[in-house]
Design a protein around this motif. Sequence first.
Motif, PDB file in Angstrom:
ATOM      1  N   ALA A  55      10.771  -0.908  -6.111  1.00  7.66           N
ATOM      2  CA  ALA A  55       9.853  -0.219  -7.020  1.00  7.66           C
ATOM      3  C   ALA A  55      10.367  -0.239  -8.452  1.00  7.66           C
ATOM      4  O   ALA A  55       9.591  -0.116  -9.407  1.00  7.66           O
ATOM      5  N   THR A  56      11.681  -0.422  -8.601  1.00  4.04           N
ATOM      6  CA  THR A  56      12.250  -0.486  -9.959  1.00  4.04           C
ATOM      7  C   THR A  56      11.880  -1.788 -10.654  1.00  4.04           C
ATOM      8  O   THR A  56      12.150  -1.952 -11.837  1.00  4.04           O
ATOM      9  N   GLY A  57      11.266  -2.713  -9.901  1.00  4.75           N
ATOM     10  CA  GLY A  57      10.864  -3.999 -10.482  1.00  4.75           C
ATOM     11  C   GLY A  57       9.643  -3.901 -11.374  1.00  4.75           C
ATOM     12  O   GLY A  57       9.278  -4.882 -12.026  1.00  4.75           O
ATOM     13  N   GLY A  58       9.012  -2.743 -11.405  1.00  6.96           N
ATOM     14  CA  GLY A  58       7.864  -2.565 -12.289  1.00  6.96           C
ATOM     15  C   GLY A  58       6.616  -2.101 -11.558  1.00  6.96           C
ATOM     16  O   GLY A  58       6.623  -1.913 -10.333  1.00  6.96           O
ATOM     17  N   PRO A  59       5.515  -1.906 -12.296  1.00  4.76           N
ATOM     18  CA  PRO A  59       4.261  -1.383 -11.731  1.00  4.76           C
ATOM     19  C   PRO A  59       3.711  -2.236 -10.579  1.00  4.76           C
ATOM     20  O   PRO A  59       3.124  -1.688  -9.642  1.00  4.76           O
ATOM     21  N   PHE A  60       3.901  -3.547 -10.651  1.00  4.73           N
ATOM     22  CA  PHE A  60       3.389  -4.421  -9.594  1.00  4.73           C
ATOM     23  C   PHE A  60       3.992  -4.036  -8.249  1.00  4.73           C
ATOM     24  O   PHE A  60       3.273  -3.845  -7.257  1.00  4.73           O
ATOM     25  N   TYR A  61       5.322  -3.895  -8.198  1.00  5.19           N
ATOM     26  CA  TYR A  61       5.997  -3.593  -6.938  1.00  5.19           C
ATOM     27  C   TYR A  61       5.753  -2.148  -6.493  1.00  5.19           C
ATOM     28  O   TYR A  61       5.718  -1.858  -5.296  1.00  5.19           O
ATOM     29  N   THR A  62       5.583  -1.252  -7.453  1.00  6.47           N
ATOM     30  CA  THR A  62       5.246   0.131  -7.101  1.00  6.47           C
ATOM     31  C   THR A  62       3.891   0.175  -6.401  1.00  6.47           C
ATOM     32  O   THR A  62       3.713   0.848  -5.380  1.00  6.47           O
ATOM     33  N   LYS A  63       2.946  -0.572  -6.942  1.00  2.00           N
ATOM     34  CA  LYS A  63       1.612  -0.636  -6.343  1.00  2.00           C
ATOM     35  C   LYS A  63       1.680  -1.287  -4.962  1.00  2.00           C
ATOM     36  O   LYS A  63       0.977  -0.872  -4.034  1.00  2.00           O
ATOM     37  N   LEU A 110       1.477  -0.922   1.003  1.00  4.17           N
ATOM     38  CA  LEU A 110       2.126  -1.162   2.298  1.00  4.17           C
ATOM     39  C   LEU A 110       2.222   0.120   3.121  1.00  4.17           C
ATOM     40  O   LEU A 110       2.213   0.078   4.352  1.00  4.17           O
ATOM     41  N   ALA A 111       2.301   1.236   2.433  1.00  5.83           N
ATOM     42  CA  ALA A 111       2.360   2.522   3.148  1.00  5.83           C
ATOM     43  C   ALA A 111       1.078   2.769   3.938  1.00  5.83           C
ATOM     44  O   ALA A 111       1.072   3.522   4.918  1.00  5.83           O
ATOM     45  N   LEU A 112      -0.013   2.108   3.539  1.00  6.88           N
ATOM     46  CA  LEU A 112      -1.305   2.312   4.207  1.00  6.88           C
ATOM     47  C   LEU A 112      -1.379   1.620   5.559  1.00  6.88           C
ATOM     48  O   LEU A 112      -2.373   1.769   6.280  1.00  6.88           O
ATOM     49  N   PHE A 113      -0.339   0.851   5.906  1.00  3.42           N
ATOM     50  CA  PHE A 113      -0.282   0.302   7.258  1.00  3.42           C
ATOM     51  C   PHE A 113      -0.141   1.434   8.282  1.00  3.42           C
ATOM     52  O   PHE A 113      -0.501   1.278   9.445  1.00  3.42           O
ATOM     53  N   VAL A 130      -5.450  -9.591  -8.985  1.00  2.44           N
ATOM     54  CA  VAL A 130      -6.580  -8.861  -8.391  1.00  2.44           C
ATOM     55  C   VAL A 130      -6.911  -9.455  -7.017  1.00  2.44           C
ATOM     56  O   VAL A 130      -7.112  -8.725  -6.036  1.00  2.44           O
ATOM     57  N   GLU A 131      -6.953 -10.784  -6.944  1.00  2.00           N
ATOM     58  CA  GLU A 131      -7.252 -11.463  -5.683  1.00  2.00           C
ATOM     59  C   GLU A 131      -6.161 -11.207  -4.657  1.00  2.00           C
ATOM     60  O   GLU A 131      -6.435 -11.062  -3.455  1.00  2.00           O
ATOM     61  N   PHE A 132      -4.920 -11.130  -5.118  1.00  2.00           N
ATOM     62  CA  PHE A 132      -3.785 -10.884  -4.225  1.00  2.00           C
ATOM     63  C   PHE A 132      -3.875  -9.491  -3.607  1.00  2.00           C
ATOM     64  O   PHE A 132      -3.740  -9.324  -2.387  1.00  2.00           O
ATOM     65  N   PHE A 133      -4.114  -8.479  -4.432  1.00  2.00           N
ATOM     66  CA  PHE A 133      -4.180  -7.103  -3.923  1.00  2.00           C
ATOM     67  C   PHE A 133      -5.387  -6.884  -3.028  1.00  2.00           C
ATOM     68  O   PHE A 133      -5.381  -5.979  -2.185  1.00  2.00           O
ATOM     69  N   TYR A 134      -6.404  -7.714  -3.189  1.00  2.00           N
ATOM     70  CA  TYR A 134      -7.570  -7.622  -2.305  1.00  2.00           C
ATOM     71  C   TYR A 134      -7.166  -7.943  -0.865  1.00  2.00           C
ATOM     72  O   TYR A 134      -7.818  -7.499   0.084  1.00  2.00           O
ATOM     73  N   ARG A 135      -6.063  -8.680  -0.712  1.00  2.00           N
ATOM     74  CA  ARG A 135      -5.584  -9.075   0.613  1.00  2.00           C
ATOM     75  C   ARG A 135      -4.582  -8.088   1.206  1.00  2.00           C
ATOM     76  O   ARG A 135      -4.044  -8.331   2.280  1.00  2.00           O
ATOM     77  N   LEU A 136      -4.311  -7.001   0.500  1.00  2.00           N
ATOM     78  CA  LEU A 136      -3.441  -5.949   1.019  1.00  2.00           C
ATOM     79  C   LEU A 136      -4.297  -4.771   1.484  1.00  2.00           C
ATOM     80  O   LEU A 136      -5.435  -4.615   1.037  1.00  2.00           O
ATOM     81  N   PRO A 137      -3.772  -3.940   2.382  1.00  2.00           N
ATOM     82  CA  PRO A 137      -4.573  -2.805   2.860  1.00  2.00           C
ATOM     83  C   PRO A 137      -4.893  -1.825   1.743  1.00  2.00           C
ATOM     84  O   PRO A 137      -4.132  -1.689   0.783  1.00  2.00           O
ATOM     85  N   SER A 138      -6.010  -1.156   1.887  1.00  2.00           N
ATOM     86  CA  SER A 138      -6.404  -0.114   0.937  1.00  2.00           C
ATOM     87  C   SER A 138      -7.046   1.012   1.737  1.00  2.00           C
ATOM     88  O   SER A 138      -7.292   0.884   2.938  1.00  2.00           O
ATOM     89  N   GLU A 139      -7.335   2.123   1.082  1.00  2.00           N
ATOM     90  CA  GLU A 139      -7.979   3.243   1.763  1.00  2.00           C
ATOM     91  C   GLU A 139      -9.350   2.827   2.296  1.00  2.00           C
ATOM     92  O   GLU A 139      -9.790   3.267   3.356  1.00  2.00           O
ATOM     93  N   GLN A 140     -10.027   1.959   1.542  1.00  2.00           N
ATOM     94  CA  GLN A 140     -11.361   1.530   1.924  1.00  2.00           C
ATOM     95  C   GLN A 140     -11.336   0.381   2.933  1.00  2.00           C
ATOM     96  O   GLN A 140     -12.312   0.158   3.653  1.00  2.00           O
ATOM     97  N   LYS A 141     -10.203  -0.353   2.977  1.00  2.00           N
ATOM     98  CA  LYS A 141     -10.134  -1.536   3.844  1.00  2.00           C
ATOM     99  C   LYS A 141      -8.818  -1.539   4.615  1.00  2.00           C
ATOM    100  O   LYS A 141      -7.852  -2.178   4.199  1.00  2.00           O
ATOM    101  N   PRO A 142      -8.765  -0.826   5.732  1.00  2.00           N
ATOM    102  CA  PRO A 142      -7.530  -0.824   6.528  1.00  2.00           C
ATOM    103  C   PRO A 142      -7.270  -2.195   7.136  1.00  2.00           C
ATOM    104  O   PRO A 142      -8.196  -2.868   7.600  1.00  2.00           O
ATOM    105  N   LEU A 143      -6.005  -2.607   7.110  1.00  2.00           N
ATOM    106  CA  LEU A 143      -5.603  -3.894   7.672  1.00  2.00           C
ATOM    107  C   LEU A 143      -4.320  -3.715   8.472  1.00  2.00           C
ATOM    108  O   LEU A 143      -3.516  -2.827   8.190  1.00  2.00           O
ATOM    109  N   THR A 144      -4.116  -4.572   9.452  1.00  2.00           N
ATOM    110  CA  THR A 144      -2.858  -4.585  10.186  1.00  2.00           C
ATOM    111  C   THR A 144      -1.890  -5.542   9.498  1.00  2.00           C
ATOM    112  O   THR A 144      -2.286  -6.328   8.622  1.00  2.00           O
TER     113      THR A 144
END
Length: 285
Positions: free
Chosen positions: A154-162, A167-170, A91-105
């Motif tokens: 993405a074949t590595g499982g739900p974690f990598y799919t997410k 990353l597409a939100l960059f 959860v803490e890790f994904f908080y550091r990735l971009p999201s719709e609510q929190k755009p990041l470079t």
Amino acid sequence: PLLPHERLMVPKELLNETAKCKVPKEHIQGMIAARNLVLELLDKKKPKDYASTVRLISGAYDSLLSLDRSFSLEKEMLDNGQDLIDSAATVEFFYRLPSEQKPLTLIQTQALLSSFRDQSCFAMASSSSQRKFECVQEIISNMERAISPDPSIATGGPFYTKVLNRLALFVRCKDEKDNIITGKAAIDFEWKRIVIEMTKVPLTVTLSDLEPFQCHKWLLSPEQSAELSRWVCKVLEKSQTSSNTKAAAGNSSGASGMRVGKLAKAAVKKEEKSSQGKAAVIKYF
């Protein structure tokens, strides 16, 4: 008192609340004593990961049980706590990735992930979770150099799919109605613009203009990927033609000894620059 690993298992919003206990303190003296002993052990030994924490507390289990007969509950939670720790770290890790609510470079994300390695939740995470986090950090580091993630991850499982979805939100831009669009929709919108630019004469598109497509190549269709390669070749050919024209004009402007010496030095610098350029271009193929 909460133990350090328990703080990672409890939702953050609950940690900020002041706990109120209606049980008289004299009835829980043994519990408090056992927990204080664990805190002393942890402070003295300073285990570096969750497995070391489990071994340390397990080694003192009999002493802890003599202080608090109910410590068996803490021990059971400890033995089954790795999954909870991994979930909290994720959860803490994904908080550091971009999201719709929190755009990041890319640069912002890389900085956030670098600091994540210093967090206790990373240290306490299992080795398999740590490897996943490090893998994504390497992927983002490659993206900074315009090297696209391999869609097969993405074949590595739900974690990598997410991860790929995040990353597409960059990719973010505004459409013709001034609405912000992201991901595949943004790539396709920008693609239509570049398609038009590539038909113009003289050609003004540069490798920098094409870099976003290379960086997010996994979002392109096979046809788009093939077209991107053709565009890169066309831009390189135009760049080379322009360089040759300038060089020819420079060579015809004078032939004195001093001028020849300057041209020789310029040729060396040009060769060095060319080598660096070739290295930068390799990432497009």
